[in-house]
Scaffold this motif. Structure first.
Motif, mmCIF file in Angstrom:
data_model
loop_
_atom_site.group_PDB
_atom_site.id
_atom_site.type_symbol
_atom_site.label_atom_id
_atom_site.label_comp_id
_atom_site.label_asym_id
_atom_site.label_seq_id
_atom_site.Cartn_x
_atom_site.Cartn_y
_atom_site.Cartn_z
ATOM 1 N N GLY A 283 0.779 -1.222 0.000
ATOM 2 C CA GLY A 283 0.000 0.000 0.000
ATOM 3 C C GLY A 283 0.811 1.272 0.000
ATOM 4 O O GLY A 283 0.250 2.365 -0.061
ATOM 5 N N LYS A 284 2.132 1.154 0.052
ATOM 6 C CA LYS A 284 2.991 2.335 0.095
ATOM 7 C C LYS A 284 3.538 2.649 -1.302
ATOM 8 O O LYS A 284 3.777 1.753 -2.109
ATOM 9 C CB LYS A 284 4.142 2.145 1.078
ATOM 10 N N VAL A 285 3.740 3.931 -1.548
ATOM 11 C CA VAL A 285 4.317 4.410 -2.801
ATOM 12 C C VAL A 285 5.695 4.978 -2.499
ATOM 13 O O VAL A 285 5.853 5.776 -1.563
ATOM 14 C CB VAL A 285 3.424 5.487 -3.445
ATOM 15 N N ALA A 286 6.685 4.563 -3.279
ATOM 16 C CA ALA A 286 8.076 4.966 -3.030
ATOM 17 C C ALA A 286 8.701 5.532 -4.300
ATOM 18 O O ALA A 286 8.438 5.049 -5.402
ATOM 19 C CB ALA A 286 8.890 3.767 -2.553
ATOM 20 N N LEU A 287 9.529 6.542 -4.125
ATOM 21 C CA LEU A 287 10.318 7.102 -5.222
ATOM 22 C C LEU A 287 11.789 6.977 -4.862
ATOM 23 O O LEU A 287 12.191 7.363 -3.755
ATOM 24 C CB LEU A 287 9.946 8.567 -5.470
ATOM 25 N N VAL A 288 12.583 6.439 -5.787
ATOM 26 C CA VAL A 288 14.015 6.239 -5.565
ATOM 27 C C VAL A 288 14.791 6.941 -6.679
ATOM 28 O O VAL A 288 14.553 6.677 -7.863
ATOM 29 C CB VAL A 288 14.388 4.744 -5.553
ATOM 30 N N THR A 289 15.709 7.823 -6.319
ATOM 31 C CA THR A 289 16.523 8.495 -7.326
ATOM 32 C C THR A 289 17.789 7.696 -7.613
ATOM 33 O O THR A 289 18.248 6.904 -6.783
ATOM 34 C CB THR A 289 16.911 9.923 -6.890
ATOM 35 N N GLY A 290 18.350 7.893 -8.806
ATOM 36 C CA GLY A 290 19.563 7.165 -9.178
ATOM 37 C C GLY A 290 19.349 5.671 -9.156
ATOM 38 O O GLY A 290 20.223 4.915 -8.717
ATOM 39 N N ALA A 291 18.179 5.225 -9.647
ATOM 40 C CA ALA A 291 17.763 3.834 -9.455
ATOM 41 C C ALA A 291 17.994 2.949 -10.662
ATOM 42 O O ALA A 291 17.565 1.795 -10.669
ATOM 43 C CB ALA A 291 16.286 3.797 -9.065
ATOM 44 N N ASP B 136 4.797 7.849 0.166
ATOM 45 C CA ASP B 136 5.104 7.379 1.518
ATOM 46 C C ASP B 136 6.598 7.290 1.796
ATOM 47 O O ASP B 136 7.022 7.432 2.949
ATOM 48 C CB ASP B 136 4.482 5.988 1.733
ATOM 49 N N ILE B 137 7.387 7.043 0.744
ATOM 50 C CA ILE B 137 8.816 6.801 0.923
ATOM 51 C C ILE B 137 9.580 7.549 -0.161
ATOM 52 O O ILE B 137 9.263 7.433 -1.351
ATOM 53 C CB ILE B 137 9.145 5.290 0.819
ATOM 54 N N LEU B 138 10.572 8.305 0.251
ATOM 55 C CA LEU B 138 11.486 8.959 -0.687
ATOM 56 C C LEU B 138 12.899 8.530 -0.349
ATOM 57 O O LEU B 138 13.334 8.670 0.803
ATOM 58 C CB LEU B 138 11.371 10.484 -0.578
ATOM 59 N N LEU C 179 7.813 16.761 0.632
ATOM 60 C CA LEU C 179 7.164 16.835 1.944
ATOM 61 C C LEU C 179 5.672 17.189 1.880
ATOM 62 O O LEU C 179 4.872 16.556 2.586
ATOM 63 C CB LEU C 179 7.910 17.818 2.848
ATOM 64 N N PRO C 180 5.239 18.157 1.085
ATOM 65 C CA PRO C 180 3.801 18.461 1.071
ATOM 66 C C PRO C 180 2.944 17.259 0.673
ATOM 67 O O PRO C 180 1.882 17.021 1.276
ATOM 68 C CB PRO C 180 3.694 19.599 0.058
ATOM 69 N N LEU C 181 3.371 16.498 -0.333
ATOM 70 C CA LEU C 181 2.598 15.321 -0.744
ATOM 71 C C LEU C 181 2.654 14.236 0.315
ATOM 72 O O LEU C 181 1.639 13.571 0.584
ATOM 73 C CB LEU C 181 3.119 14.791 -2.082
ATOM 74 N N MET C 182 3.794 14.028 0.937
ATOM 75 C CA MET C 182 3.898 13.029 2.001
ATOM 76 C C MET C 182 2.977 13.391 3.158
ATOM 77 O O MET C 182 2.359 12.523 3.778
ATOM 78 C CB MET C 182 5.339 12.904 2.495
ATOM 79 N N ARG C 183 2.853 14.678 3.425
ATOM 80 C CA ARG C 183 2.042 15.155 4.541
ATOM 81 C C ARG C 183 0.545 14.974 4.274
ATOM 82 O O ARG C 183 -0.245 14.755 5.206
ATOM 83 C CB ARG C 183 2.357 16.625 4.797
ATOM 84 N N GLU C 184 0.133 15.046 3.015
ATOM 85 C CA GLU C 184 -1.291 15.042 2.668
ATOM 86 C C GLU C 184 -2.028 13.794 3.120
ATOM 87 O O GLU C 184 -3.202 13.862 3.493
ATOM 88 C CB GLU C 184 -1.466 15.228 1.156
ATOM 89 N N SER C 185 -1.369 12.646 3.078
ATOM 90 C CA SER C 185 -2.053 11.399 3.435
ATOM 91 C C SER C 185 -2.378 11.323 4.916
ATOM 92 O O SER C 185 -3.304 10.617 5.323
ATOM 93 C CB SER C 185 -1.207 10.186 3.035
ATOM 94 N N GLY C 186 -1.591 12.023 5.734
ATOM 95 C CA GLY C 186 -1.791 11.964 7.180
ATOM 96 C C GLY C 186 -1.243 10.709 7.825
ATOM 97 O O GLY C 186 -1.417 10.504 9.031
ATOM 98 N N ASP C 187 -0.577 9.870 7.038
ATOM 99 C CA ASP C 187 -0.067 8.591 7.546
ATOM 100 C C ASP C 187 1.414 8.632 7.893
ATOM 101 O O ASP C 187 1.999 7.601 8.209
ATOM 102 C CB ASP C 187 -0.293 7.481 6.508
ATOM 103 N N GLY C 188 2.018 9.806 7.841
ATOM 104 C CA GLY C 188 3.448 9.887 8.069
ATOM 105 C C GLY C 188 4.215 9.461 6.834
ATOM 106 O O GLY C 188 3.667 9.390 5.727
#
Length: 253
Positions: A9-17, A84-86, A125-134
């Protein structure tokens, strides 16, 4: 709170992947259920990597570009509705001491290694904050951010900056239950390490010497670092923020 490493259920973005440590991080998170967006500036490698991972996709992202970061996060909002994860993994490691480092090289290293982390954290950070799930931000630093090396002047400085920025972000975002931690790899067998070893004139001999010099008898593998990032991305580390996670086989000892 989850009692395992599930990222369902989590969405993650990874740079240099597209390769190396970043690819392994993305793969481990996909294996544990995350929907992973791999980003890089090498589309052929990136698309090939994403195709090997369930639920993963690739997106071009020049991490030094504020505009591209904004577009990437806006696309995430439109397509997934959350982040959820950066993992700020992208980086370079040119070998040069202070006298060998001209201003252009210095600025390039800081742009890719430090400004990218600043842009990533600030934009996400703003998008991570929107879900309210940390959420969880993991920034890749280095043992050179703790123990600088003379032949890596700009790199050492950049990774020390990532360490300090991580702690500032951790304090800033704690009220939203968004955690920010840094990972400090030692020598890991990637293209970057091979390039550094090649400067000696005998890459195989240099790697053998690095293996022998490590207390645990070998240089790291990308999986060693990816497993640490997986822990920090998961709910197992829900009470961990501002941490410097050193993964180096004991070399800083």
């Amino acid at each position: 709170m989850a009692d395992d490493l599930s990222l369902e259920g989590k969405v993650a973005l990874v740079t240099g992947a597209a390769q190396g440590i970043g690819r392994e991080i993305a793969s481990r998170m996909a294996q544990h259920g995350a929907r992973v967006i791999l980003t890089d500036v090498e589309p052929e490698l990136g698309k090939e990597a994403a195709a090997t991972m369930k639920g993963a996709s690739y997106r071009d992202l020049d991490v030094t570009s504020e505009t591209q970061w904004e577009k990437a996060i806006e696309t995430l909002r439109d397509e997934h509705g959350r982040l959820d994860i950066l993992v700020n993994n992208a980086g370079i490691s040119p070998a040069a001491n202070i006298e060998q480092t001209d201003l252009d090289l210095w600025r390039r290293v800081q742009a890719i290694n430090v400004e990218s982390v600043f842009l990533g954290c600030r934009t996400a950070l703003p998008l991570m904050r929107e879900s309210g799930d940390g959420g969880s931000i993991v920034n890749l630093s280095s043992i050179q951010g703790l123990r600088p090396a003379a032949p890596l002047a700009a790199y050492s400085a950049s990774k020390a900056a990532v360490r300090a920025l991580t702690k500032s972000v951790a304090l800033h975002a704690a009220g939203d239950r968004i955690r920010c931690n840094s990972v400090h790899p030692g020598g890991v067998h990637t293209r970057m390490l091979d390039d550094f070893a090649a400067l000696t004139g005998d890459t195989d001999a240099a790697i053998t010497q690095m293996n022998a010099a490590n207390p645990l008898g070998r240089v790291g593998q990308p999986l060693d670092i990816a497993n640490g990032v997986l822990y920090l991305a998961s709910d197992l580390s829900v009470w961990v923020t501002g941490l410097e996670l050193v993964i180096d086989g004991g070399s800083t000892l």
